[in-house]
Motif scaffolding. Structure first.
Motif, PDB file in Angstrom:
ATOM      1  N   GLY A  18       0.806  -1.218   0.000  1.00 31.63           N
ATOM      2  CA  GLY A  18       0.000   0.000   0.000  1.00 31.63           C
ATOM      3  C   GLY A  18       0.838   1.266   0.000  1.00 31.63           C
ATOM      4  N   ARG A  19       1.998   1.239  -0.685  1.00 29.49           N
ATOM      5  CA  ARG A  19       2.921   2.363  -0.616  1.00 29.49           C
ATOM      6  C   ARG A  19       3.055   3.138  -1.924  1.00 29.49           C
ATOM      7  NH1 ARG A  19       5.432   2.863   4.005  1.00 29.49           N
ATOM      8  NH2 ARG A  19       6.420   4.638   3.000  1.00 29.49           N
ATOM      9  N   GLY A  20       2.469   2.675  -3.012  1.00 33.47           N
ATOM     10  CA  GLY A  20       2.735   3.289  -4.308  1.00 33.47           C
ATOM     11  C   GLY A  20       2.440   4.773  -4.365  1.00 33.47           C
ATOM     12  N   ALA A  21       1.207   5.170  -4.057  1.00 36.28           N
ATOM     13  CA  ALA A  21       0.826   6.584  -4.123  1.00 36.28           C
ATOM     14  C   ALA A  21       1.572   7.405  -3.090  1.00 36.28           C
ATOM     15  CB  ALA A  21      -0.681   6.721  -3.929  1.00 36.28           C
ATOM     16  N   GLY A  22       1.695   6.860  -1.881  1.00 41.05           N
ATOM     17  CA  GLY A  22       2.368   7.606  -0.823  1.00 41.05           C
ATOM     18  C   GLY A  22       3.827   7.862  -1.125  1.00 41.05           C
ATOM     19  N   ASP A  23       4.529   6.852  -1.634  1.00 41.96           N
ATOM     20  CA  ASP A  23       5.933   7.056  -1.963  1.00 41.96           C
ATOM     21  C   ASP A  23       6.101   8.043  -3.111  1.00 41.96           C
ATOM     22  OD1 ASP A  23       7.190   5.579  -0.010  1.00 41.96           O
ATOM     23  OD2 ASP A  23       7.133   3.718  -1.130  1.00 41.96           O
ATOM     24  N   ALA A  24       5.157   8.059  -4.049  1.00 45.60           N
ATOM     25  CA  ALA A  24       5.212   9.038  -5.131  1.00 45.60           C
ATOM     26  C   ALA A  24       5.104  10.459  -4.581  1.00 45.60           C
ATOM     27  CB  ALA A  24       4.094   8.774  -6.136  1.00 45.60           C
ATOM     28  N   ILE A  25       4.209  10.660  -3.625  1.00 48.47           N
ATOM     29  CA  ILE A  25       4.039  11.985  -3.011  1.00 48.47           C
ATOM     30  C   ILE A  25       5.289  12.389  -2.245  1.00 48.47           C
ATOM     31  CG2 ILE A  25       2.734  13.259  -1.261  1.00 48.47           C
ATOM     32  CD1 ILE A  25       0.299  11.466  -2.101  1.00 48.47           C
ATOM     33  N   ILE A  26       5.830  11.459  -1.460  1.00 49.45           N
ATOM     34  CA  ILE A  26       7.030  11.772  -0.675  1.00 49.45           C
ATOM     35  C   ILE A  26       8.213  12.060  -1.598  1.00 49.45           C
ATOM     36  CG2 ILE A  26       8.674  10.877   1.010  1.00 49.45           C
ATOM     37  CD1 ILE A  26       6.313   9.184   2.119  1.00 49.45           C
ATOM     38  N   ASP A  27       8.377  11.265  -2.659  1.00 47.98           N
ATOM     39  CA  ASP A  27       9.419  11.547  -3.656  1.00 47.98           C
ATOM     40  C   ASP A  27       9.339  13.002  -4.114  1.00 47.98           C
ATOM     41  OD1 ASP A  27      10.303   8.920  -3.679  1.00 47.98           O
ATOM     42  OD2 ASP A  27       9.424   8.426  -5.626  1.00 47.98           O
ATOM     43  N   ALA A  28       8.137  13.385  -4.527  1.00 47.21           N
ATOM     44  CA  ALA A  28       7.943  14.704  -5.140  1.00 47.21           C
ATOM     45  C   ALA A  28       8.181  15.842  -4.155  1.00 47.21           C
ATOM     46  CB  ALA A  28       6.529  14.781  -5.716  1.00 47.21           C
ATOM     47  N   VAL A  29       7.570  15.734  -2.992  1.00 38.08           N
ATOM     48  CA  VAL A  29       7.651  16.841  -2.026  1.00 38.08           C
ATOM     49  C   VAL A  29       9.055  16.967  -1.451  1.00 38.08           C
ATOM     50  CG1 VAL A  29       6.727  17.723   0.156  1.00 38.08           C
ATOM     51  CG2 VAL A  29       5.190  16.694  -1.522  1.00 38.08           C
ATOM     52  N   SER A  30       9.771  15.857  -1.284  1.00 37.60           N
ATOM     53  CA  SER A  30      11.140  15.926  -0.780  1.00 37.60           C
ATOM     54  C   SER A  30      12.127  16.346  -1.865  1.00 37.60           C
ATOM     55  CB  SER A  30      11.556  14.581  -0.174  1.00 37.60           C
ATOM     56  OG  SER A  30      11.509  13.540  -1.145  1.00 37.60           O
ATOM     57  N   LEU A  31      11.800  16.094  -3.131  1.00 40.18           N
ATOM     58  CA  LEU A  31      12.676  16.494  -4.233  1.00 40.18           C
ATOM     59  C   LEU A  31      12.613  17.994  -4.493  1.00 40.18           C
ATOM     60  CD1 LEU A  31      14.504  15.820  -6.702  1.00 40.18           C
ATOM     61  CD2 LEU A  31      12.392  15.409  -7.998  1.00 40.18           C
ATOM     62  N   ALA A  32      11.443  18.592  -4.325  1.00 40.06           N
ATOM     63  CA  ALA A  32      11.240  19.989  -4.721  1.00 40.06           C
ATOM     64  C   ALA A  32      12.274  20.959  -4.150  1.00 40.06           C
ATOM     65  CB  ALA A  32       9.822  20.426  -4.337  1.00 40.06           C
ATOM     66  N   PRO A  33      12.632  20.886  -2.866  1.00 40.82           N
ATOM     67  CA  PRO A  33      13.588  21.884  -2.337  1.00 40.82           C
ATOM     68  C   PRO A  33      15.001  21.735  -2.872  1.00 40.82           C
ATOM     69  CG  PRO A  33      12.340  20.807  -0.566  1.00 40.82           C
ATOM     70  CD  PRO A  33      12.114  20.016  -1.807  1.00 40.82           C
ATOM     71  N   VAL A  34      15.358  20.559  -3.404  1.00 39.32           N
ATOM     72  CA  VAL A  34      16.744  20.331  -3.837  1.00 39.32           C
ATOM     73  C   VAL A  34      16.888  20.234  -5.346  1.00 39.32           C
ATOM     74  CG1 VAL A  34      17.261  19.165  -1.668  1.00 39.32           C
ATOM     75  CG2 VAL A  34      16.582  17.805  -3.651  1.00 39.32           C
ATOM     76  N   LEU A  35      15.787  20.305  -6.074  1.00 42.67           N
ATOM     77  CA  LEU A  35      15.871  20.187  -7.527  1.00 42.67           C
ATOM     78  C   LEU A  35      16.704  21.346  -8.078  1.00 42.67           C
ATOM     79  CD1 LEU A  35      14.760  18.252  -9.686  1.00 42.67           C
ATOM     80  CD2 LEU A  35      12.941  19.913 -10.113  1.00 42.67           C
ATOM     81  N   GLY A  36      17.642  21.018  -8.923  1.00 48.19           N
ATOM     82  CA  GLY A  36      18.541  22.039  -9.452  1.00 48.19           C
ATOM     83  C   GLY A  36      19.824  22.179  -8.660  1.00 48.19           C
ATOM     84  N   SER A  37      19.916  21.503  -7.510  1.00 40.50           N
ATOM     85  CA  SER A  37      21.131  21.517  -6.702  1.00 40.50           C
ATOM     86  C   SER A  37      21.818  20.165  -6.837  1.00 40.50           C
ATOM     87  CB  SER A  37      20.793  21.781  -5.226  1.00 40.50           C
ATOM     88  OG  SER A  37      21.867  21.440  -4.392  1.00 40.50           O
ATOM     89  N   ARG A  38      23.016  20.153  -7.356  1.00 40.27           N
ATOM     90  CA  ARG A  38      23.714  18.878  -7.594  1.00 40.27           C
ATOM     91  C   ARG A  38      23.894  18.082  -6.306  1.00 40.27           C
ATOM     92  NH1 ARG A  38      29.932  18.442  -9.860  1.00 40.27           N
ATOM     93  NH2 ARG A  38      30.174  16.175  -9.580  1.00 40.27           N
TER      94      ARG A  38
END
Length: 334
Positions: free
Chosen positions: A274-294
């Motif tokens: 039961g993790r598919g949708a939840g992990d997708a959300i966590i991926d996205a929200v945790s990626l946003a602050p660091v996107l563009g930073s190597r």
């Protein structure tokens, strides 16, 4: 005056919308490329664990969380044929939300600057963007730019049906029913119930007619525990979603150059945890602050990859156990 980083998000489902909602419009010029936007109106229900609901609150989608979060007795495993309990239940604080409502909540969080393009992106490398994010699911085209060797999805041989029922389930019937080559699950909603099945099937190719799939399921699940037969007998084909189960290949990285993967594009797994949708959300929200930073992206990948790849493997192990016909030997003493 600084120039915004151009981000193309391939896929307008849960992962893509969550990322677009989380990205700072002052830093990023975001375009979502989605081939089938009408799919947002379809779907059954999704289970979100607390970490995913916290991520939704961070992007302003707390209302949908509050509306659908409840203490649910989960973890009950039953014998498919007899209904006998094999593993006792435990209470968990879960959000079980209809997929269309979750997508609508994410849409409502999008900044007004986000652009939408209805298009099938067959060659993501041709996109004119500084960063291309693959949120395009298990069939991902972006994955081939990150995992260059054998990036194709892998078939499991199983067919999944997911449906909604207007009839609330009896508390004693809630849980998963395991049997050889067959699995059934029943979860209460705020109004009615969510149910799902998995079995081996020769139906195909996709899209698969729900009426044909439902007829096959009723035949395959004949002679099983009474609660299962009752739910399937009352199921309506127009409220059933039918999909073949595919998984993503094992991944050793989620980013290469300007390409990044999130959600099912990175770690599509069987639905048993039961993790598919939840992990997708966590991926996205945790990626946003660091996107563009190597370096920030490297740290994000180091956190998310072991956890989600581990979940991908673990979910497959649970699927194999559930459908092995042998769970009684391992769980019957619980």
């Amino acid at each position: 005056m600084s120039t915004s980083t151009r981000v193309s998000i391939v896929g307008g489902g849960i992962a893509g919308l969550a990322l677009a909602a989380a990205l700072d419009p002052a830093r990023f010029a975001v375009t979502i490329h989605e081939a089938e936007p009408d799919r947002a109106a379809s779907g059954s229900a999704l289970t979100l664990w607390p970490a995913a609901t916290r991520a939704l609150r961070r992007i302003g989608a707390g209302e949908v969380v509050d509306r659908h979060t409840a203490s649910v007795a989960g973890g009950t495993i039953r014998d498919l044929r007899t209904g006998r309990r094999l593993l006792p239940s435990a209470s968990a604080r879960l959000t079980i939300v209809p997929r269309p409502e979750l997508l609508a909540a994410l849409e409502a969080c999008l900044p007004s600057t986000v652009r939408r393009e209805q298009a099938l992106i067959s060659d993501p490398s041709a996109l004119d963007a500084d960063i291309v994010v693959g949120a395009d699911g298990v069939r991902s085209r972006v994955r081939a730019l990150v995992r260059r060797s054998r990036p194709e999805r892998t078939p499991t041989g199983y067919l999944a049906l997911r449906g909604l029922s207007e009839q609330p389930p009896d508390t004693g019937d809630v849980g998963e029913y395991w049997g050889r080559g067959r699995l059934f699950g029943l979860v209460p909603l705020q109004s009615g119930a969510y149910w799902f099945t998995t079995h081996r099937s020769t139906l195909g190719p996709e899209p698969i007619n729900p009426r044909e799939a439902l007829a096959e399921v009723r035949d395959v699940f004949s002679g099983v525990a009474a609660p299962v037969q009752q739910v399937l007998a009352g199921a309506r084909a127009e409220r059933v979603v039918v999909t073949k189960l595919w998984v993503a290949p094992g991944m050793g990285r989620y980013a290469r150059g300007r390409y990044v993967l999130i959600g099912d594009a990175a770690h599509a797994m069987t639905p048993n945890l039961g993790r598919g949708a939840g992990d997708a959300i966590i991926d996205a929200v945790s990626l946003a602050p660091v996107l563009g930073s190597r370096f920030g992206l490297a740290r994000w990948q180091a956190r998310r990859l072991p956890f989600t790849q581990g979940a991908r493997v673990a979910s497959g192990c649970v699927m194999n156990l559930a459908l092995s016909g042998q769970p009684q030997r391992m769980l019957g003493r619980a």
